[in-house]
Design a protein around this motif. Structure first.
Motif, PDB file in Angstrom:
ATOM      1  N   GLN A  62       0.870  -1.183   0.000  1.00  0.00           N
ATOM      2  CA  GLN A  62       0.000   0.000   0.000  1.00  0.00           C
ATOM      3  C   GLN A  62       0.905   1.232   0.000  1.00  0.00           C
ATOM      4  OE1 GLN A  62      -3.518  -0.084   0.460  1.00  0.00           O
ATOM      5  NE2 GLN A  62      -3.971   2.047   0.900  1.00  0.00           N
ATOM      6  N   GLY A 104      -6.741  -2.170  -7.312  1.00  0.00           N
ATOM      7  CA  GLY A 104      -6.438  -2.846  -6.058  1.00  0.00           C
ATOM      8  C   GLY A 104      -7.015  -4.245  -5.981  1.00  0.00           C
ATOM      9  N   THR A 114       0.879   1.011  -5.906  1.00  0.00           N
ATOM     10  CA  THR A 114      -0.389   0.325  -5.655  1.00  0.00           C
ATOM     11  C   THR A 114      -1.019   0.863  -4.389  1.00  0.00           C
ATOM     12  OG1 THR A 114       0.942  -1.436  -4.649  1.00  0.00           O
ATOM     13  CG2 THR A 114       0.088  -1.842  -6.856  1.00  0.00           C
ATOM     14  N   GLU A 130      -5.266   2.082  -2.727  1.00  0.00           N
ATOM     15  CA  GLU A 130      -6.514   2.772  -3.045  1.00  0.00           C
ATOM     16  C   GLU A 130      -6.707   4.038  -2.207  1.00  0.00           C
ATOM     17  OE1 GLU A 130      -8.605   1.152  -5.679  1.00  0.00           O
ATOM     18  OE2 GLU A 130      -6.505   0.567  -5.718  1.00  0.00           O
TER      19      GLU A 130
END
Length: 469
Positions: free
Chosen positions: A36, A172, A198, A200
């Protein structure tokens, strides 16, 4: 469990904000943890891409071509692994995942061989005027969950072939294949040429608004495309937006249902219907309506639904729970309003987001299942009696990605196909994309094209060189 990492400036990078789970839609089990990213890491990726661009923009055509062929070689060498990842995170059957990997290889090689022309507008005794195509800078790629490897290739390869650098953000829901692709690219490419981020939490909107990004190429929904367009206004980013579609097919009265049923089914249910340019509304003439419905239901009954890793499976799950719920809701709405459900029609029991191929008859424009893009394993079949009426109904949509006409008379069908309001119209086929043919939509399906030389030029700006001799 394999560990996946982002790549920024040629280095493996963990997520500053931890990791999130990626689920297998066939089992609902965790496939892997995905990094993330933080917004600061997005800034680092853009800075790395910009630093690489300072030299890559001056790279030769020969060097760019050679690099794309090296990337194709890397994809080919790792084809089995990539196909496995596609099945596990996206859900499609193995044979279709292998087709996706094969398509990614072929598309990369085809893009390598495209040319950026120099157009000479005048070459007289006193003056020469040339038009050159120059790269834009850092390109932001935002990809969806339905074809995670193929669409990443569609975005990345023309960007670097035309002299740009890239920051890639996959969905994602299916980030793993893109992360692995970017890792393979970094085995052979200069550091910073292609970077991956990567997550969200603000990453997509960060790309949209980032002052260091000069172009965004996005494949996904129309509402998200509109949001991207608003965010891109601040620094007038170039945009290529391939957005939602609700493709109509018209079956003329001279068509043979037995001859076309397989082709109609496969192009409507390609990737379990989760394809932007899949056939999503089928208009069939009165005289052959019942036969066409019956033949489509017969093909649907031949499908084996299951985990794409299992032998003999031809039809996988819907990719995520939210999409499964939408498909179920649309079918239930049709059922409640008098539609005939010829096969399928409800989620399968047990683990996984399985919904069998479903043919819905006796519906009309105005029904949700006709007016809204299902993006799943459902095909509504609409009866018509006049060809002009069918054309009007097919065009009565605010989107226009693709369309098709099915007939035993291809010349007559082609004339009607030209009147469809869509970016690509097929005759006796649908959803076929070619690396040399531009592809894009009209109306609310977006703007700009991908593929071929026209698609390559979307990653460039024109510079006129005016030479007084």
């Amino acid at each position: 469990m394999k560990e996946f990492a982002m790549f920024i400036d040629g280095k493996r990078v963990a997520g500053a904000n931890g990791a999130f789970a990626v689920l297998n839609p066939a089992t609902e089990e965790v496939v892997a943890q995905c990094p993330q990213a933080s917004v600061a890491q997005l800034d680092e990726a853009v800075a790395a891409a910009q630093a690489c661009y300072e030299t890559w923009q001056y790279s030769s055509d020969a060097d760019r071509k050679a690099l794309l062929h090296k990337i194709a070689d890397k994809i080919e060498e790792n084809a089995a692994e990539l196909a496995q990842i596609v099945v596990e995170e996206q859900g499609k059957p193995m044979f279709l995942a292998q087709m996706e990997v094969g398509g990614a290889i072929a598309w990369t090689r085809a893009t390598a061989e495209l040319e950026l022309p120099v157009d000479v507008l005048e070459d007289s005794e006193n003056k020469r005027v040339e038009v050159h195509r120059k790269p834009l800078g850092v390109v932001g790629s935002i990809t969806p969950w339905n074809w995670p490897l193929m669409i990443a290739v569609w975005h990345i390869m023309p960007a670097i072939r035309s002299g740009n650098t890239v920051v890639s953000k996959p969905s994602g829901l299916t980030p793993l294949n893109t992360l692995r692709l970017v890792e393979l690219i970094n085995d052979v490419a200069p550091a910073g040429l292609v970077n991956s981020v990567t997550g969200e939490s603000g990453i997509g909107s960060g790309i949209t608004k980032h002052p260091g990004i000069r172009k965004i190429v996005f494949t996904g929904s129309t509402p998200t495309g509109q949001t991207i367009m608003r965010g891109a206004a601040d620094n007038l980013k170039r945009l290529t937006l391939e957005l939602g579609g609700n493709d109509a097919g018209i079956v003329l009265p001279d068509a043979d249902p037995s001859a076309i049923a397989e082709g109609v089914f496969q192009t409507a249910f390609l990737n379990m219907g989760q394809t932007c340019a899949a056939l999503k509304r089928l208009y069939v003439h009165d005289t052959i309506y019942e036969e066409m419905c019956e033949k489509l239901a017969d093909v649907a009954a031949q499908q084996r639904v299951g985990n794409g890793l299992e032998e003999g499976v031809t039809f996988g799950p819907v990719q995520n729970k939210e999409q499964l719920e939408l498909v179920s809701e649309l079918v239930e709405d049709a059922r409640a309003n008098g539609a005939r459900i010829l096969c399928g029609g409800q989620p399968m029991e047990g683990n996984g987001y399985f919904y069998p191929p479903t043919i819905v008859a006796d519906v009309t424009n105005g029904s949700r299942i006709v007016d809204e893009e299902q993006f799943g394993p459902v095909l509504p079949v609409i009866r018509y009696s006049d060809v002009e009426e069918a054309l009007r109904l097919a065009n009565a949509s605010d989107v226009g990605l693709g369309g098709s006409v099915w007939s035993s008379d291809p010349a007559k069908a082609a004339q009607l196909a030209q009147r469809l309001e869509c970016g690509t119209a097929w005759v006796n086929g649908h959803a076929e994309l070619l690396p040399y043919a531009p592809f894009g939509g009209c109306k609310m399906s977006g703007f700009g094209v991908e593929f071929g030389q026209e698609g390559l030029l979307e990653y460039t700006s024109a510079q006129v060189i005016n030479i007084n001799k």
